[in-house]
Structure formats: C-alpha cells, structure tokens
Design a protein around this motif. Structure first.
Motif, PDB file in Angstrom:
ATOM      1  N   ALA A 103     -23.320  -5.445 -20.320  1.00 33.98           N
ATOM      2  CA  ALA A 103     -23.598  -5.568 -18.884  1.00 33.98           C
ATOM      3  C   ALA A 103     -24.812  -4.692 -18.574  1.00 33.98           C
ATOM      4  N   GLY A 104     -25.310  -4.774 -17.349  1.00 39.96           N
ATOM      5  CA  GLY A 104     -26.394  -3.884 -16.942  1.00 39.96           C
ATOM      6  C   GLY A 104     -25.925  -2.438 -16.982  1.00 39.96           C
ATOM      7  N   LEU A 105     -26.717  -1.582 -17.637  1.00 42.81           N
ATOM      8  CA  LEU A 105     -26.380  -0.152 -17.749  1.00 42.81           C
ATOM      9  C   LEU A 105     -27.645   0.650 -17.509  1.00 42.81           C
ATOM     10  N   TRP A 106     -27.547   1.678 -16.671  1.00 45.05           N
ATOM     11  CA  TRP A 106     -28.745   2.441 -16.342  1.00 45.05           C
ATOM     12  C   TRP A 106     -28.447   3.936 -16.268  1.00 45.05           C
ATOM     13  N   SER A 107     -29.452   4.726 -16.606  1.00 43.57           N
ATOM     14  CA  SER A 107     -29.340   6.155 -16.337  1.00 43.57           C
ATOM     15  C   SER A 107     -29.863   6.388 -14.925  1.00 43.57           C
ATOM     16  N   LEU A 108     -29.522   7.513 -14.354  1.00 41.01           N
ATOM     17  CA  LEU A 108     -29.860   7.730 -12.951  1.00 41.01           C
ATOM     18  C   LEU A 108     -31.263   8.278 -12.734  1.00 41.01           C
ATOM     19  N   ASP A 109     -32.051   8.371 -13.835  1.00 44.14           N
ATOM     20  CA  ASP A 109     -33.448   8.690 -13.565  1.00 44.14           C
ATOM     21  C   ASP A 109     -34.249   7.424 -13.239  1.00 44.14           C
ATOM     22  N   ASN A 110     -33.575   6.286 -13.255  1.00 43.54           N
ATOM     23  CA  ASN A 110     -34.179   5.038 -12.810  1.00 43.54           C
ATOM     24  C   ASN A 110     -34.039   4.949 -11.279  1.00 43.54           C
ATOM     25  N   GLU A 111     -35.097   5.378 -10.587  1.00 45.15           N
ATOM     26  CA  GLU A 111     -35.009   5.517  -9.122  1.00 45.15           C
ATOM     27  C   GLU A 111     -34.755   4.194  -8.412  1.00 45.15           C
ATOM     28  N   GLU A 112     -35.329   3.149  -8.979  1.00 51.16           N
ATOM     29  CA  GLU A 112     -35.168   1.846  -8.341  1.00 51.16           C
ATOM     30  C   GLU A 112     -33.701   1.403  -8.332  1.00 51.16           C
ATOM     31  N   ILE A 113     -33.039   1.625  -9.476  1.00 50.86           N
ATOM     32  CA  ILE A 113     -31.625   1.231  -9.559  1.00 50.86           C
ATOM     33  C   ILE A 113     -30.777   2.095  -8.632  1.00 50.86           C
ATOM     34  N   VAL A 114     -31.078   3.370  -8.576  1.00 51.43           N
ATOM     35  CA  VAL A 114     -30.315   4.253  -7.694  1.00 51.43           C
ATOM     36  C   VAL A 114     -30.463   3.769  -6.243  1.00 51.43           C
ATOM     37  N   LYS A 115     -31.671   3.352  -5.903  1.00 51.48           N
ATOM     38  CA  LYS A 115     -31.916   2.834  -4.554  1.00 51.48           C
ATOM     39  C   LYS A 115     -31.089   1.547  -4.321  1.00 51.48           C
ATOM     40  N   SER A 116     -31.120   0.638  -5.273  1.00 52.26           N
ATOM     41  CA  SER A 116     -30.327  -0.593  -5.144  1.00 52.26           C
ATOM     42  C   SER A 116     -28.848  -0.276  -5.006  1.00 52.26           C
ATOM     43  N   ALA A 117     -28.384   0.705  -5.786  1.00 55.82           N
ATOM     44  CA  ALA A 117     -26.957   1.032  -5.758  1.00 55.82           C
ATOM     45  C   ALA A 117     -26.558   1.647  -4.414  1.00 55.82           C
ATOM     46  N   ILE A 118     -27.468   2.384  -3.809  1.00 56.61           N
ATOM     47  CA  ILE A 118     -27.171   2.950  -2.489  1.00 56.61           C
ATOM     48  C   ILE A 118     -27.124   1.825  -1.451  1.00 56.61           C
ATOM     49  N   GLU A 119     -28.011   0.842  -1.624  1.00 53.20           N
ATOM     50  CA  GLU A 119     -28.021  -0.287  -0.693  1.00 53.20           C
ATOM     51  C   GLU A 119     -26.825  -1.209  -0.889  1.00 53.20           C
ATOM     52  N   LYS A 120     -26.501  -1.481  -2.161  1.00 51.42           N
ATOM     53  CA  LYS A 120     -25.402  -2.416  -2.450  1.00 51.42           C
ATOM     54  C   LYS A 120     -24.399  -1.788  -3.410  1.00 51.42           C
ATOM     55  N   PRO A 121     -23.645  -0.803  -2.937  1.00 52.42           N
ATOM     56  CA  PRO A 121     -22.750  -0.068  -3.846  1.00 52.42           C
ATOM     57  C   PRO A 121     -21.682  -0.948  -4.486  1.00 52.42           C
ATOM     58  N   ASP A 122     -21.329  -2.056  -3.849  1.00 51.31           N
ATOM     59  CA  ASP A 122     -20.258  -2.883  -4.409  1.00 51.31           C
ATOM     60  C   ASP A 122     -20.669  -3.643  -5.661  1.00 51.31           C
ATOM     61  N   LEU A 123     -21.955  -3.619  -5.950  1.00 51.58           N
ATOM     62  CA  LEU A 123     -22.408  -4.336  -7.154  1.00 51.58           C
ATOM     63  C   LEU A 123     -22.483  -3.411  -8.373  1.00 51.58           C
ATOM     64  N   PHE A 124     -22.064  -2.149  -8.191  1.00 49.58           N
ATOM     65  CA  PHE A 124     -22.201  -1.162  -9.273  1.00 49.58           C
ATOM     66  C   PHE A 124     -20.923  -0.348  -9.460  1.00 49.58           C
ATOM     67  N   VAL A 125     -20.838   0.292 -10.613  1.00 50.45           N
ATOM     68  CA  VAL A 125     -19.808   1.302 -10.859  1.00 50.45           C
ATOM     69  C   VAL A 125     -20.548   2.557 -11.329  1.00 50.45           C
ATOM     70  N   LEU A 126     -20.165   3.703 -10.779  1.00 55.37           N
ATOM     71  CA  LEU A 126     -20.777   4.974 -11.174  1.00 55.37           C
ATOM     72  C   LEU A 126     -19.798   5.690 -12.105  1.00 55.37           C
ATOM     73  N   LYS A 127     -20.284   6.018 -13.321  1.00 47.27           N
ATOM     74  CA  LYS A 127     -19.359   6.570 -14.314  1.00 47.27           C
ATOM     75  C   LYS A 127     -19.793   7.940 -14.823  1.00 47.27           C
ATOM     76  N   PRO A 128     -18.887   8.909 -14.740  1.00 48.28           N
ATOM     77  CA  PRO A 128     -19.147  10.198 -15.403  1.00 48.28           C
ATOM     78  C   PRO A 128     -18.766  10.086 -16.883  1.00 48.28           C
ATOM     79  N   GLN A 129     -19.006  11.113 -17.654  1.00 53.78           N
ATOM     80  CA  GLN A 129     -18.692  11.088 -19.097  1.00 53.78           C
ATOM     81  C   GLN A 129     -17.226  11.442 -19.297  1.00 53.78           C
ATOM     82  N   ARG A 130     -16.351  10.542 -18.890  1.00 54.67           N
ATOM     83  CA  ARG A 130     -14.926  10.830 -19.008  1.00 54.67           C
ATOM     84  C   ARG A 130     -14.181   9.655 -19.593  1.00 54.67           C
ATOM     85  N   GLU A 131     -12.977   9.943 -20.084  1.00 55.76           N
ATOM     86  CA  GLU A 131     -12.107   8.926 -20.659  1.00 55.76           C
ATOM     87  C   GLU A 131     -10.736   8.993 -20.013  1.00 55.76           C
TER      88      GLU A 131
END
Ligand code: ADP
Ligand code: MG
Ligand code: MG
Length: 499
Positions: free
Chosen positions: A364-392
């Motif tokens: 699936a689409g996977l991005w690091s958060l230094d990609n400013e454009e994606i962070v902007k899209s995610a703020i605009e459309k949060p329902d299209l993304f999942v934010l994941k920390p390094q946890r299990e």
C-alpha cells in the motif's frame, strides 16, 4: 442452550443477502426465522467444539486465568461461519510468503541498512533505540547467526476501492494464533459438514490449515540443527498471558512429534536464572537452550525495568537460535516496511524480478513524515490515512480526527518528533454481516476481515532448510472499530471460504 443470535445494531436496509456471510440461496434454505434458530443451534455446537478441542483462551473474568494453566477457560471469540475470500487473492497471498521470508533474511544481514534506516526514529523513540543498541553491540562483535529461524505472519486486507490484496504489515516477532488459527479452520469445516447443505456451503472450500504443526516443525528442525540432544526450547512469555493455550499447542506438538521439551520463562526470570557459558551456550535454570522463541519482548511494557533489557541482551549474545534475532525483529518494524516500499530498495536485497514485482504489487502507499506534501494531504483528508508509531500488538495507530490533530501538533513541535511515525494509505475492505460468538453469546454485526499468512524460514549457513507458507489466520472485527485486537475484545478468530 444459547439463545438465537440477536442483531447488535440495525442493519441498513440496502444490505442484501449476498453481503451476509455464507448464507447462499440454497434450495433447502430455511426462512429468516428458521435460519436464526439454526444459527443459535450452530453457536452452541461451536462452543462445545471449542471446549472439547482446546480452542480456548483465559477468561478475563477470572483473575488467575492468565497465570494458572487450566483455570478460567472460555472458548475463543470466533465467527460462526468462514469468511468468503476469492481464491485468486488467496493464491496470491500464499505465493508471497516464501518471498517475504527470503526478504527478511536478506535484509537482516545488512546491519548498516537497518541502523541507517532507523537512525532518525531512534532519536525520538526510546524503545526502538534500545533495540538498535543491542543490534549495534552485535555488529561491533561481528556476531554471525549461522542458523536463522523466522516464524512470520504477513497480514493483508482486500481493498475494495482498488480490488487488490494489500499488505497491512509483516510480523517477525511473536506472530500470534498459529495454534488456535488452525483449530478455527477445523471448527468451521466441522460445522459445514453438518449444516453446509442447508446453507449451500461446502466444507471442502475451507483451505487446510496446518499452522500449528508447521510452526512446531520449524522449531523442532531448528532445535535439531543446533545439535544438542539435551537442550530445550525456551519460550519467552509475558508474566500474564490469557492467550497461553495458543502457545501450549506449539509446546505440545513439539513434544509429541519431535520429542523436544520446552521451558517457559518471562524476561525477568531469564535475567534471574540465565547465564551464557564461555562456549556461548545459553543456560536457564541449569538447562541448555537450543532455541529461544519469543512470545514477549515486542512492546515497551515487556521491559518494565533494566532487568528485562539485560535478559534480551544476554540471549542475543548467546549461541542459541533466536526466533527472532534482533535483526529479524528490526526488519519487522513499520519504519523498515516503509523504507522497503521506496523505489529501488527491494532490488538491493532480491534478484528475481518477478518476485520483486509480486511483493511490490502488495504494498500500500507508505510514507515517512518528512514528505511534506503527504503530511499536508493527510491533514486535509485524515480518513484516507493511518498514522503508525513503531509499535506492535494492536491499539497503537492513529485515525481520523486524532490523526489530523497529531500531525498538526507534531509539525508545530518542529524537531525530530515526526520521525517516530509513518503514514500509510488507509485500506477499505468490504464489510459483511457476520454471526459472531463471544463468551457464549451469539450476535450478528457488520464486520471486516484481515488475512494473516504464516511463513516459516530456517537456514543453516548456505543451506535453506525450510521456506514455507504455513497456514493462515483470518481475523474479523466489527467494522466500526479501527483496530481489532482479538485479545482486546474487538475481533474474533475466523477462517476463509474460497470463492
Ligand atoms: P500492529 O503491529 O499493532 O498489529 P498493524 O499495522 O497491524 O499494527 O495495525 C493494527 C490494526 O490496524 C490492523 O490489524 C488493522 O485492523 C488496522 N490497520 C492497520 N493499517 C491499516 C491500513 N493501512 N488500513 C486500514 N486499517 C489498518
Ligand atoms: Mg504487528
Ligand atoms: Mg497487526
């Protein structure tokens, strides 16, 4: 007797019969009322089957159920009928297993890659930093793991938007439910042998599931490679574990099929009772250990003090086979998943172009958060993304409004805090109406499912001894829940029905 299933929530009028699990219009299909009665009867049969076949977990209601075996058992939460799953996607998921096994092994050998990919995460995530510290120590010692054992579970959802099978994550540590998962397939087959005719369902369309015996085989063969007849398999566990019967199924198969004995210890006990001899042998309580199988150690809460970290380091330093080694563990982190999805990264580790294409198709689409454009899209459309920390272990991801708020907060903080997370495309599986059984109650709810495919990999130096797909686990959760932990009470164990 169990009551007939009740509807937990109103079902939208538009829901047609085909969106409801299993119930195909068959000649002999009973009317709605008859069907409810039959589901009630099936639920009772299912609960009995679970009890007499060990498809059980510790009951939350009994405080001793997580520490004392044989006390406070309840049937595992289950779906009453298997989930429909297209045979083509099933085949695709199975084919991916040996390729992912191989990939994990290759990536694990590139210590520099793991260290550098996680170098920024390390600055803001203490847990990842501690794992990396152990990894670094092993690198400094040039420690080689000749015998490498991986017991993985790669999880997928079917995305309804793109009609594709997309990977959620790859678990390289403590992949749970190989024991109970195999039993659910058997339960569903048994139920369909009895009720399938009326439901228009054929039990043969549930794929065989040997996850428990195949994982035990992998552990047994790893033990044999270690070549010390008096050595044990050490299962590292949490002090309280209501899913202990899933683990005991493996212990049992190991003993019965391979004559291999296991010991069960917490990280704190390993610290107190363990030592590494001059020749590298790990000894716990006077017993040599051939294989360390981790069913704990994947979460910060598993390390409440320095003692647990000392135990992890001790085991890593020994010559015992670690399942997983610190490198295998790190390969399974969300950050590495995201790094591997970048262009031209798989090519560094695998040669076969077809294999690479197959893996990539499941990303699936996977991005690091230094990609400013994606962070902007995610703020605009949060329902299209999942934010994941390094946890299990479930329950850690961030969705919807929380996702937006978190991103805005992290952006304001500046600095490195964004590096603790990755962003992932949100996958939208189709929901269906499913009869579920939990704690002796049967009810129907709208659900979505996640298919886990187990994989076992064992090699000794250049010799690959096992590289297999080993059965599967379907987990089904009510679609209103973002995360569906089975243990957390949102999801149930399930199997699949090929269509
Ligand atoms: P963990 O290692 O904690 O299990 P996961 O990545 O599997 O972390 O996420 C936990 C759960 O969150 C998954 O089982 C799934 O239900 C949901 N989830 C994770 N990623 C996605 C996604 N991209 N789209 C939709 N749901 C997701
Ligand atoms: Mg996981
Ligand atoms: Mg998961």
């Amino acid at each position: 007797a169990l009551p007939a299933p009740r509807r937990r929530r109103a079902v939208p009028a538009a829901m047609s019969a085909e969106a409801s699990r299993g119930v195909e219009p068959a000649e002999a299909a009973p009317g709605a009322a008859g069907q409810q009665a039959m589901l009630g009867e099936m639920a009772e049969d299912a609960a009995v089957w679970c009890a007499v076949n060990g498809l059980v977990v510790g009951d939350r209601a009994d405080p001793r159920s997580g520490t004392v075996p044989g006390v406070g058992l309840v049937h595992a939460p289950i779906s009453l009928l298997p989930a429909r799953f297209p045979a083509s996607f099933w085949k695709q998921a199975c084919e991916l297993a040996p390729i992912f096994n191989e990939l994990v092994d290759r990536v694990s050998l590139d210590g520099e890659f793991l260290q550098s990919a996680l170098s920024r995460t390390k600055l803001v995530d203490e847990f990842t930093a501690r794992l990396l510290e152990i990894h670094e120590k092993m690198m400094a010692l040039s420690k080689k793991e000749d015998i490498r054992l991986g017991l993985h579970r790669s999880d997928y959802m079917l995305d309804s938007e793109t009609n594709s099978l997309l990977q959620i994550e790859l678990n390289t540590i403590s992949s749970s439910f190989p024991g109970l998962g195999s039993l659910v397939s058997e339960l569903h087959r048994t139920l369909l042998n009895q009720y399938g005719k009326v439901l228009g369902l054929d039990s043969k369309r549930i794929p065989q599931n040997w996850a428990a015996t195949q994982f035990a085989e992998a552990l047994g063969r790893a033990w044999a490679e270690y070549n010390n007849d008096s050595a044990f398999v050490l299962m590292v566990v949490q002090p309280e574990e209501r899913n202990m019967y899933d683990q005991y199924w493996l212990v049992n198969h190991l003993k019965e099929s391979y004559g291999v004995k296991s010991i069960r210890k917490t990280l704190a006990q390993v610290e107190a009772e363990g030592q590494v001899l001059a020749d590298g042998t790990l000894v716990i309580d006077g017993r040599a250990v051939a294989v360390v199988y981790f069913r704990a150690g994947y979460a910060p809460t598993d390390y409440p003090s320095e003692a647990e970290w000392r135990a992890r380091l001790l085991m890593e330093q020994s010559s015992a086979i670690k399942c997983p080694s610190i490198s295998y563990h790190l390969v399974g982190t969300k950050k590495i998943q995201q790094e591997l999805a970048k262009p031209n990264v798989l090519e560094r580790f695998l040669d076969n172009e077809e294999d690479i294409a197959k893996l990539r198709r499941s990303f699936a689409g996977l991005w690091s958060l230094d990609n400013e454009e994606i962070v902007k899209s995610a703020i605009e459309k949060p329902d299209l993304f999942v934010l994941k920390p390094q946890r299990e272990g479930g329950g850690n991801n961030i969705y919807g409004r929380d996702l937006r708020d978190t991103l805005i907060k992290l952006q304001k903080e500046q600095g490195e805090s964004l590096a603790a997370y990755i962003l992932m495309q949100r996958i939208f599986p189709k929901s269906s109406l499913t009869p579920l059984v939990r704690g002796g109650d049967c009810f129907e709810d709208l659900t979505i499912s996640e298919l886990g495919i187990y994989g076992a990999y064992l090699r000794n130096k250049d010799k690959v001894i096992l590289n297999n797909q080993c059965g599967y686990l379907m987990r089904t959760k009510v679609s209103s829940s973002n995360e569906g932990g089975v243990a957390a009470g949102f999801a149930v164990l399930d199997s699949i029905y090929l269509t």
